[in-house]
Design a protein around this motif. Sequence first.
Motif, PDB file in Angstrom:
ATOM      1  N   ILE A 106       0.835  -1.207   0.000  1.00 41.34           N
ATOM      2  CA  ILE A 106       0.000   0.000   0.000  1.00 41.34           C
ATOM      3  C   ILE A 106       0.871   1.259   0.000  1.00 41.34           C
ATOM      4  CG2 ILE A 106      -1.675   1.334   1.351  1.00 41.34           C
ATOM      5  CD1 ILE A 106      -2.859  -1.372   2.267  1.00 41.34           C
ATOM      6  N   LYS A 107       1.947   1.236   0.758  1.00 45.56           N
ATOM      7  CA  LYS A 107       2.883   2.370   0.783  1.00 45.56           C
ATOM      8  C   LYS A 107       3.498   2.601  -0.580  1.00 45.56           C
ATOM      9  CE  LYS A 107       7.023   4.101   3.112  1.00 45.56           C
ATOM     10  NZ  LYS A 107       8.089   3.804   4.111  1.00 45.56           N
ATOM     11  N   LYS A 108       3.878   1.505  -1.259  1.00 46.43           N
ATOM     12  CA  LYS A 108       4.478   1.615  -2.599  1.00 46.43           C
ATOM     13  C   LYS A 108       3.447   2.154  -3.594  1.00 46.43           C
ATOM     14  CE  LYS A 108       7.858   0.699  -5.568  1.00 46.43           C
ATOM     15  NZ  LYS A 108       7.223   1.038  -6.836  1.00 46.43           N
ATOM     16  N   LEU A 109       2.208   1.730  -3.487  1.00 41.58           N
ATOM     17  CA  LEU A 109       1.144   2.243  -4.354  1.00 41.58           C
ATOM     18  C   LEU A 109       1.001   3.754  -4.194  1.00 41.58           C
ATOM     19  CD1 LEU A 109      -1.693  -0.421  -3.926  1.00 41.58           C
ATOM     20  CD2 LEU A 109      -0.348  -0.014  -5.989  1.00 41.58           C
ATOM     21  N   TYR A 110       1.027   4.213  -2.935  1.00 40.61           N
ATOM     22  CA  TYR A 110       0.904   5.648  -2.669  1.00 40.61           C
ATOM     23  C   TYR A 110       2.046   6.426  -3.309  1.00 40.61           C
ATOM     24  CZ  TYR A 110       0.877  10.064  -0.132  1.00 40.61           C
ATOM     25  OH  TYR A 110       0.878  11.400   0.186  1.00 40.61           O
ATOM     26  N   GLU A 111       3.255   5.880  -3.171  1.00 41.29           N
ATOM     27  CA  GLU A 111       4.422   6.551  -3.753  1.00 41.29           C
ATOM     28  C   GLU A 111       4.334   6.601  -5.280  1.00 41.29           C
ATOM     29  OE1 GLU A 111       7.628   4.273  -2.201  1.00 41.29           O
ATOM     30  OE2 GLU A 111       7.640   5.284  -0.237  1.00 41.29           O
ATOM     31  N   ASN A 113       1.602   6.526  -7.056  1.00 41.25           N
ATOM     32  CA  ASN A 113       0.534   7.458  -7.416  1.00 41.25           C
ATOM     33  C   ASN A 113       0.994   8.908  -7.265  1.00 41.25           C
ATOM     34  OD1 ASN A 113      -2.079   9.053  -5.927  1.00 41.25           O
ATOM     35  ND2 ASN A 113      -2.460   8.096  -7.920  1.00 41.25           N
ATOM     36  N   PHE A 114       1.740   9.171  -6.210  1.00 44.38           N
ATOM     37  CA  PHE A 114       2.234  10.532  -5.957  1.00 44.38           C
ATOM     38  C   PHE A 114       3.211  10.978  -7.038  1.00 44.38           C
ATOM     39  CE2 PHE A 114       5.075  13.622  -3.928  1.00 44.38           C
ATOM     40  CZ  PHE A 114       4.141  14.529  -3.442  1.00 44.38           C
ATOM     41  N   ASP A 120      -4.788   7.809 -10.600  1.00 44.49           N
ATOM     42  CA  ASP A 120      -5.657   7.863  -9.411  1.00 44.49           C
ATOM     43  C   ASP A 120      -6.679   6.734  -9.415  1.00 44.49           C
ATOM     44  OD1 ASP A 120      -4.328  10.102  -8.592  1.00 44.49           O
ATOM     45  OD2 ASP A 120      -5.845  11.524  -9.286  1.00 44.49           O
ATOM     46  N   TYR A 123      -4.957   3.490  -8.590  1.00 37.80           N
ATOM     47  CA  TYR A 123      -4.551   3.555  -7.177  1.00 37.80           C
ATOM     48  C   TYR A 123      -5.737   3.250  -6.267  1.00 37.80           C
ATOM     49  CZ  TYR A 123      -3.443   5.531  -2.622  1.00 37.80           C
ATOM     50  OH  TYR A 123      -3.273   5.700  -1.276  1.00 37.80           O
ATOM     51  N   SER A 127      -5.653  -0.026  -3.913  1.00 33.89           N
ATOM     52  CA  SER A 127      -5.594   0.255  -2.477  1.00 33.89           C
ATOM     53  C   SER A 127      -6.839  -0.255  -1.754  1.00 33.89           C
ATOM     54  CB  SER A 127      -5.404   1.755  -2.233  1.00 33.89           C
ATOM     55  OG  SER A 127      -6.499   2.500  -2.748  1.00 33.89           O
ATOM     56  N   GLU A 131      -6.671  -2.982   1.184  1.00 30.44           N
ATOM     57  CA  GLU A 131      -7.168  -2.577   2.499  1.00 30.44           C
ATOM     58  C   GLU A 131      -8.288  -3.504   2.974  1.00 30.44           C
ATOM     59  OE1 GLU A 131      -8.206   1.482   2.019  1.00 30.44           O
ATOM     60  OE2 GLU A 131      -6.137   2.210   2.226  1.00 30.44           O
TER      61      GLU A 131
END
Length: 228
Positions: A106-111, A113-114, A120, A123, A127, A131
């Motif tokens: 999930i952290k890697k997905l956020y990075e 996406n950022f 989006d 993502y 996610s 989750e």
Amino acid sequence: AKMYNQRTRGSETKPYPSDAYECSSYKLAGQRRTAVCSNHHISTKALRTLILETIKVTSTYAISNEAEFIQKVRAASEVQQAQAAKDLKRKLNKNKRRFDELDTIIKKLYEDNFSGKLSDERYMIFSRDYENEQHTLKAEVESIKSQIAEQNSKVVNINSFVELARKYTSFEKLTPGMLHELVEKIIVHEGDKSSGHRIQKIEIYYSFVGDLESSHVVAQRTRKTPAA
């Protein structure tokens, strides 16, 4: 799944009346039944006979050889509880590892996406799925912890079983009272016809002492040969 008693008076296709226990999942699944379970069933007469014979042998042995019975049950219970606790802890550790893996994903997905590597829309889809899996794992972890605590506090009350066995002086007929007081649950396995006979394993779990080696019995019926 639970097994339900099914009684029929007979019909044109099945001229003889029947009285048997059948798997509820298989019975109620309709066209999906083969994907849900297999056709576990056993005749009521055969099941009652097996239960009565097994209760009679076990209870008679428990009363006649009380000290030896207590020793055997206690030793078997310790082994079973240790194995059950080991299996639960293994599953708990597996779920915890997967939960931590999902945190990393999930952290890697956020990075991604950022930084613009992941849209989006994608993502949100990924996610949400991860989750949801974490929520499921978290619930399972809490359930396993409760099971481990219950297993550690479980005490086999052998004396209570022996007292119940003494209560019944006759084992000529299986009564509702005898069944409900002495038996906790019964597991009926699928019948196997590969040998030319219908062989079926039955496990009887007794009140207070659970699963005993002597409670594993087999129902066997020779397959009928069609008339010439």
